[in-house]
Write a protein that holds these residues in place. Structure first.
Motif, PDB file in Angstrom:
ATOM      1  N   GLN A  30      -7.547  64.964  57.718  1.00  0.00           N
ATOM      2  CA  GLN A  30      -7.440  65.758  56.805  1.00  0.00           C
ATOM      3  C   GLN A  30      -7.435  67.194  56.946  1.00  0.00           C
ATOM      4  O   GLN A  30      -7.028  67.976  55.952  1.00  0.00           O
ATOM      5  CB  GLN A  30      -9.302  64.911  56.372  1.00  0.00           C
ATOM      6  N   LYS A  31      -7.277  68.291  58.323  1.00  0.00           N
ATOM      7  CA  LYS A  31      -6.661  68.934  58.452  1.00  0.00           C
ATOM      8  C   LYS A  31      -5.693  69.293  58.952  1.00  0.00           C
ATOM      9  O   LYS A  31      -5.239  68.630  60.429  1.00  0.00           O
ATOM     10  CB  LYS A  31      -8.068  69.990  58.901  1.00  0.00           C
ATOM     11  N   PHE A  32      -5.574  70.382  58.341  1.00  0.00           N
ATOM     12  CA  PHE A  32      -3.665  70.781  59.404  1.00  0.00           C
ATOM     13  C   PHE A  32      -2.974  72.116  59.774  1.00  0.00           C
ATOM     14  O   PHE A  32      -3.992  73.354  59.289  1.00  0.00           O
ATOM     15  CB  PHE A  32      -2.766  70.727  58.933  1.00  0.00           C
ATOM     16  N   ARG A  33      -2.405  72.613  61.639  1.00  0.00           N
ATOM     17  CA  ARG A  33      -2.284  73.926  61.231  1.00  0.00           C
ATOM     18  C   ARG A  33      -0.949  74.043  60.925  1.00  0.00           C
ATOM     19  O   ARG A  33      -0.575  72.959  62.161  1.00  0.00           O
ATOM     20  CB  ARG A  33      -2.745  74.190  62.190  1.00  0.00           C
ATOM     21  N   TYR A  42       5.746  73.675  63.625  1.00  0.00           N
ATOM     22  CA  TYR A  42       4.749  72.006  64.415  1.00  0.00           C
ATOM     23  C   TYR A  42       3.591  72.094  63.650  1.00  0.00           C
ATOM     24  O   TYR A  42       3.615  73.370  63.565  1.00  0.00           O
ATOM     25  CB  TYR A  42       4.581  72.334  65.972  1.00  0.00           C
ATOM     26  N   MET A  43       3.521  71.371  63.325  1.00  0.00           N
ATOM     27  CA  MET A  43       2.541  69.979  62.741  1.00  0.00           C
ATOM     28  C   MET A  43       1.623  70.034  62.978  1.00  0.00           C
ATOM     29  O   MET A  43       1.930  69.486  64.022  1.00  0.00           O
ATOM     30  CB  MET A  43       2.428  69.903  61.346  1.00  0.00           C
ATOM     31  N   ILE A  44      -0.265  70.253  63.886  1.00  0.00           N
ATOM     32  CA  ILE A  44      -0.783  69.829  63.384  1.00  0.00           C
ATOM     33  C   ILE A  44      -1.689  68.966  62.742  1.00  0.00           C
ATOM     34  O   ILE A  44      -2.478  69.858  62.302  1.00  0.00           O
ATOM     35  CB  ILE A  44      -1.608  71.067  64.698  1.00  0.00           C
ATOM     36  N   GLY A  45      -1.903  67.716  62.896  1.00  0.00           N
ATOM     37  CA  GLY A  45      -2.794  67.352  61.739  1.00  0.00           C
ATOM     38  C   GLY A  45      -4.231  66.893  62.894  1.00  0.00           C
ATOM     39  O   GLY A  45      -4.410  66.079  64.274  1.00  0.00           O
ATOM     40  N   ARG A  46      -5.077  66.979  62.235  1.00  0.00           N
ATOM     41  CA  ARG A  46      -6.382  65.948  62.894  1.00  0.00           C
ATOM     42  C   ARG A  46      -7.278  65.654  61.887  1.00  0.00           C
ATOM     43  O   ARG A  46      -7.103  65.703  60.648  1.00  0.00           O
ATOM     44  CB  ARG A  46      -7.133  67.192  63.580  1.00  0.00           C
ATOM     45  N   ASP A  47      -8.549  64.278  62.281  1.00  0.00           N
ATOM     46  CA  ASP A  47      -9.296  63.743  61.596  1.00  0.00           C
ATOM     47  C   ASP A  47     -10.540  64.395  61.082  1.00  0.00           C
ATOM     48  O   ASP A  47     -10.590  65.378  61.769  1.00  0.00           O
ATOM     49  CB  ASP A  47      -9.787  62.486  61.925  1.00  0.00           C
ATOM     50  N   LYS A  48     -11.418  64.499  60.583  1.00  0.00           N
ATOM     51  CA  LYS A  48     -12.685  65.126  60.049  1.00  0.00           C
ATOM     52  C   LYS A  48     -13.140  65.376  61.500  1.00  0.00           C
ATOM     53  O   LYS A  48     -13.895  66.022  61.926  1.00  0.00           O
ATOM     54  CB  LYS A  48     -13.636  64.134  58.921  1.00  0.00           C
ATOM     55  N   SER A  49     -13.595  64.253  61.923  1.00  0.00           N
ATOM     56  CA  SER A  49     -14.110  64.466  63.320  1.00  0.00           C
ATOM     57  C   SER A  49     -13.819  65.186  64.677  1.00  0.00           C
ATOM     58  O   SER A  49     -14.618  64.677  65.696  1.00  0.00           O
ATOM     59  CB  SER A  49     -14.862  62.970  64.001  1.00  0.00           C
ATOM     60  N   TRP A  53      -5.953  63.730  66.732  1.00  0.00           N
ATOM     61  CA  TRP A  53      -4.974  65.331  66.980  1.00  0.00           C
ATOM     62  C   TRP A  53      -3.419  64.038  66.697  1.00  0.00           C
ATOM     63  O   TRP A  53      -3.061  63.495  68.087  1.00  0.00           O
ATOM     64  CB  TRP A  53      -5.106  66.308  67.852  1.00  0.00           C
ATOM     65  N   ARG A  54      -2.926  64.691  65.728  1.00  0.00           N
ATOM     66  CA  ARG A  54      -1.804  64.430  66.102  1.00  0.00           C
ATOM     67  C   ARG A  54      -0.170  65.425  66.090  1.00  0.00           C
ATOM     68  O   ARG A  54      -0.634  66.549  65.928  1.00  0.00           O
ATOM     69  CB  ARG A  54      -0.773  63.482  64.690  1.00  0.00           C
ATOM     70  N   VAL A  55       0.663  65.421  66.484  1.00  0.00           N
ATOM     71  CA  VAL A  55       2.175  66.756  66.076  1.00  0.00           C
ATOM     72  C   VAL A  55       3.537  65.892  65.041  1.00  0.00           C
ATOM     73  O   VAL A  55       3.862  64.958  65.785  1.00  0.00           O
ATOM     74  CB  VAL A  55       2.477  66.799  67.329  1.00  0.00           C
ATOM     75  N   LEU A  56       3.846  66.920  65.032  1.00  0.00           N
ATOM     76  CA  LEU A  56       4.876  66.808  63.790  1.00  0.00           C
ATOM     77  C   LEU A  56       6.059  67.956  64.243  1.00  0.00           C
ATOM     78  O   LEU A  56       5.384  69.030  63.754  1.00  0.00           O
ATOM     79  CB  LEU A  56       4.526  66.683  62.383  1.00  0.00           C
TER      80      LEU A  56
END
Length: 828
Positions: A30-33, A42-49, A53-56
């Protein structure tokens, strides 16, 4: 260039093989940097909790191609921070790793003449929540060039490139686009509870507007973790209260991306049966209960869409009301058949058509379409089985609204209540959140072109799925709460389809009437109201009217360029007549200006956003094309949308209606057989446990007791070729052949409609509740309540009694007897 250390990090930590085996389908980020180096995003994504964490990784060195890689590893927060530190250290010599922006999902990627651009959401706002699943609107978005400025080509800053970028930005994502990470807001509640489709498939549905923009990344990664599915239309939610009990009312309008566009540039139907201004409206009601407790939730869906014929109007700067042109005559009505076949796949039978256009005019305009539409329905119905025939009511709302003796909302409310009886609505008990395990694997009607609609296959599916849903929904497990009298789930089967000319103003009034009738039954089903009737003077009716008025204005701005004409709503509120007239005049001028001067560019922007036009270097720009030119794809081929018509800006004459090259429409006979075979189960073989879409008459009262939302009756149908003797023996329905000769229906008795709804003091719903969400509903109550007490006496009709036939003590007109025998249309 990056150092060897950074490259090593890429090879070791960024896997090219797509999604990780550790990925859980129920997990959503739900949130990305977004970070950048000279050679990569590099896009870093994570869930609400913050536990997932994943990396694109997005390559920035190729000026014309899109290269995306997804790390297959699932990181913790500390591990992700360590990875970013290593990437930064490996790129110190070229500036290191730089933070770009926070974002909330990728809208998609697009290419004009130069590089690719990435569209991201940088601000969002919560606009509602459906049982623990938040729904958001876009507050701010950005379009970021993918290639590094060093490798950027000269064409990236060309005049045409900048014009395309400006054109795309006219599709304002901050207006009327909404999304959810954990709830499939592009589908109805019933479909979400009954059908657990993978996210990849859901993007291809008709209500996801960024399907084209996300197609590349979704196909490459084989997931939709990084993107959000944008729905265009309307979303409003509010907390209301009845007798101290709070409930949430949610109104959602989903605009189809098929054959999408503006008022005069998209009219009627295309060759694949897609219509302009196709909007699905859903009304969801559930009680506001503390977290962790089970709750009852209900939903009703209705539809609006342009008249499914080949017709058009030419935009004119000199004429406020351009002529209506039937641009293509098709005596077999192939496109119209396809449209209704699609509605059956989406909603099941019955399809109930409420056509509100004018029937009498000094200069024929709307009445041309009214007659052709009636002919089309008649032709199509001849090829359908009796239980699957299209139900329709041609009713001139404009004429009736001008009569002081007619309360239009009361009359429409009666029609709505009767339609609701035929389709039913969705009801279910759920836990605090709509968890995936509460859904059942019901066959999708929307995406499967080869779906088996045979009665036996359909009956087996819904019987098994209903059983699973009853077991999975909270309160149906053995011993749960110790309560064994809880209501089973009920389902909507069929839909009310409303149209006028623009499907904006008059249509919105009718949809409000339907929503009000449904709201009473929804609140009754969840136990908040004792009766399913809501009076027009009830504060709830005013609250709901504000919802539909707001929705009507929003949809009218999208398609017509101004707010809706809300004369009936204004009069209902007691607004000063002069003020209403002034407001209506201003909106007419606003709509005229938008249609004449703004719509062409707006249509171009929509076509680019949806991928209907893809620019090519060395080819004419979009604004240089006339209406006779086809849009061109990336490789120079003619772009034909999935609806089957080559794209052009306008269609005014026969010569502009083009078939897809190499894909002629099937023979009429094949289409007719396919449509006619899209049938419901043979009810004579037993009940399937779901609400039936079309009631049928039984002469045996003891046969009629069901635990479902709508009445189920034996095989012979109320609106079809019923056996005359059985029909007459009920003694409940009276049809008169007198009237103005322009309104007609095979759906509702027009005499009953016109004689019992002309006064504000009438109480059309007091005779009976058409639907009961509690177990046990008899046909006698339904027929007596809906059509009972409306049979005119001899003194009321006088000379009109001539030509009537007797059956016991009841009289029936010749036209009614013929209709019973032949199943033809009743004219009024």
């Amino acid at each position: 260039m990056e150092s060897s250390a950074a490259k090593g990090c890429d090879c070791d930590d960024i896997d090219d093989n797509g999604s990780s085996s550790q990925f859980q389908p129920s997990t959503c980020m739900q949130k990305f940097r977004l970070y950048e180096t000279r050679s990569n995003f590099y896009m870093i994504g994570r869930d609400k909790s913050r536990t997932y964490w994943r990396v694109l990784k997005i390559d920035r060195l190729d000026p014309s191609e899109l290269n995306i890689r997804e790390d297959s590893t699932t990181y913790s927060e500390s591990e992700c921070s360590e990875l970013l530190r290593r990437i930064h250290e490996g790129n110190i010599s070229t500036g290191g790793l730089k933070f770009v922006t926070n974002c909330y999902g990728i809208v998609g990627f697009i290419k004009f003449l130069g590089p690719y651009y990435m569209l991201i959401i940088t601000k969002r706002k919560q606009i509602g929540s459906i049982r623990g699943h938040n729904v958001y609107a876009v507050s701010k978005s950005e379009m970021i060039p993918v290639p590094n400025s060093i490798v950027d080509s000269n064409i990236a800053n060309s005049k045409d490139e900048n014009r395309y970028k400006k054109l795309l930005c006219t599709v304002d994502l901050t207006k009327d686009f909404f999304f959810s990470y954990s709830y499939h807001v592009m589908r109805s509640l019933q479909k979400n509870m009954c059908n657990n489709e993978p996210s990849q498939v859901l993007y291809e549905t008709m209500f996801v507007w960024n399907e084209f923009l996300t197609r590349g990344i979704r196909n490459h990664l084989q997931n939709s973790l990084w993107t959000v599915a944008l729905v265009y239309g309307f979303f409003k939610q509010a907390m209301l209260s009845v007798a101290g009990r709070d409930f949430k009312l949610t109104l959602i309008a989903r605009r189809s991306r098929h054959y999408a566009g503006t008022r005069y540039l998209k009219r009627g139907v295309n060759e694949k049966g897609r219509v302009a201004n196709d909007v699905e409206t859903e009304q969801i009601v559930f009680e506001d209960v503390p977290d962790g407790l089970p709750a009852e939730i209900t939903s009703i869906v209705q539809n609006r869409g342009s008249i499914p014929l080949f017709w058009s109007q030419e935009t004119s700067r000199l004429n406020l009301k351009p002529d209506i042109i039937l641009s293509k005559m098709d005596k077999n009505y192939e496109a119209t058949r396809l449209h209704f076949e699609n509605l059956v796949k989406r909603y099941d039978n019955p399809i109930i058509i409420l056509n509100l256009i004018k029937t009498q005019e000094k200069k024929p305009r709307e009445s041309i379409l009214r007659q052709e539409f009636a002919n089309a329905i008649d032709v199509i119905n001849k090829d359908l089985s009796e239980e699957n025939r299209l139900r329709f009511l041609h009713w001139d709302l404009h004429k009736h609204s001008r009569s002081k003796a007619t309360n239009v909302l009361l009359l429409l409310g009666k029609v709505a209540a009767y339609a609701l009886m035929l389709t039913g609505f969705f009801y279910c008990r759920v836990t605090s959140t709509l968890r995936p395990e509460e859904r059942m694997a019901w066959s999708s009607f929307e995406n499967d072109n080869d779906i088996d609609m045979s009665p036996q296959r359909y009956r087996n599916n819904v019987t098994d799925d209903a059983y699973r849903l009853e077991r999975n929904c909270s309160g149906y497990k053995n011993g749960t709460n110790g309560n064994h009298s809880l209501k089973p789930p009920t389902f909507q089967r069929g839909v009310l389809r409303t149209n006028c000319i623009d499907c904006l103003d008059r249509t919105n009034v009718a949809q409000y009437a339907y929503g009000l009738a449904a709201l009473g039954h929804q609140l009754h089903a969840i136990g908040i109201r004792d009766t399913p009737k809501i009076d027009l003077n009830d504060p709830l009716a005013d609250n709901l009217m504000c919802f539909y008025e707001r929705m009507g204005d929003t949809l009218a701005h999208q398609y017509g360029g101004s707010a809706a004409h809300n004369k009936i709503f204004s009069e209902r509120r007691g607004q000063w007549r002069a003020a209403t007239q002034s407001q209506e005049f201003f909106r007419t001028l606003q709509r005229y200006y938008s249609n004449a001067y703004m719509d062409a560019e707006k249509q171009d922007a929509i076509n680019v956003f949806l991928g209907h036009f893809q620019p090519l270097v060395g080819k004419p720009a979009l604004w240089e094309l006339g209406s006779e030119h086809h849009y061109r794809g990336r490789n120079g081929e003619t772009i034909v949308d999935e609806d089957g018509r080559s794209f052009f800006k306008r269609s005014f004459s026969d010569g502009n209606i083009l078939r897809q090259t190499g894909s002629p429409l099937p023979a009429a006979k094949d289409k007719q057989e396919k449509f006619a075979n899209s049938t419901l189960p043979d009810r004579s073989q037993g009940s399937n446990g779901l609400s039936e879409s079309s009631p049928e008459i039984s002469t045996c009262e003891s046969d009629m007791s069901y635990s479902r939302c709508t009445p189920s009756m034996p095989r012979r149908q109320l609106f079809g070729d019923v056996q005359r003797d059985r029909y007459l023996e009920t003694g409940q329905i009276f049809f008169s052949g007198h009237g103005d000769g322009v309104n007609c229906s095979n759906f509702v008795d027009l005499d009953w409609l016109s004689t019992s709804g002309n006064s504000c003091e009438d109480e059309p719903y007091e005779r009976s509740s058409l639907l009961q969400s509690s177990p046990g509903l008899s046909l006698e109550n339904v027929v007596n309540g809906v059509l009972g007490e409306t049979t005119p006496s001899t003194s009321e009709y006088g000379s009109n009694m001539k030509g009537m036939q007797r059956k016991g003590t009841e009289e029936f007109t010749d036209s009614f007897v013929q209709w019973v025998n032949d199943g033809h249309v009743l004219s009024h």
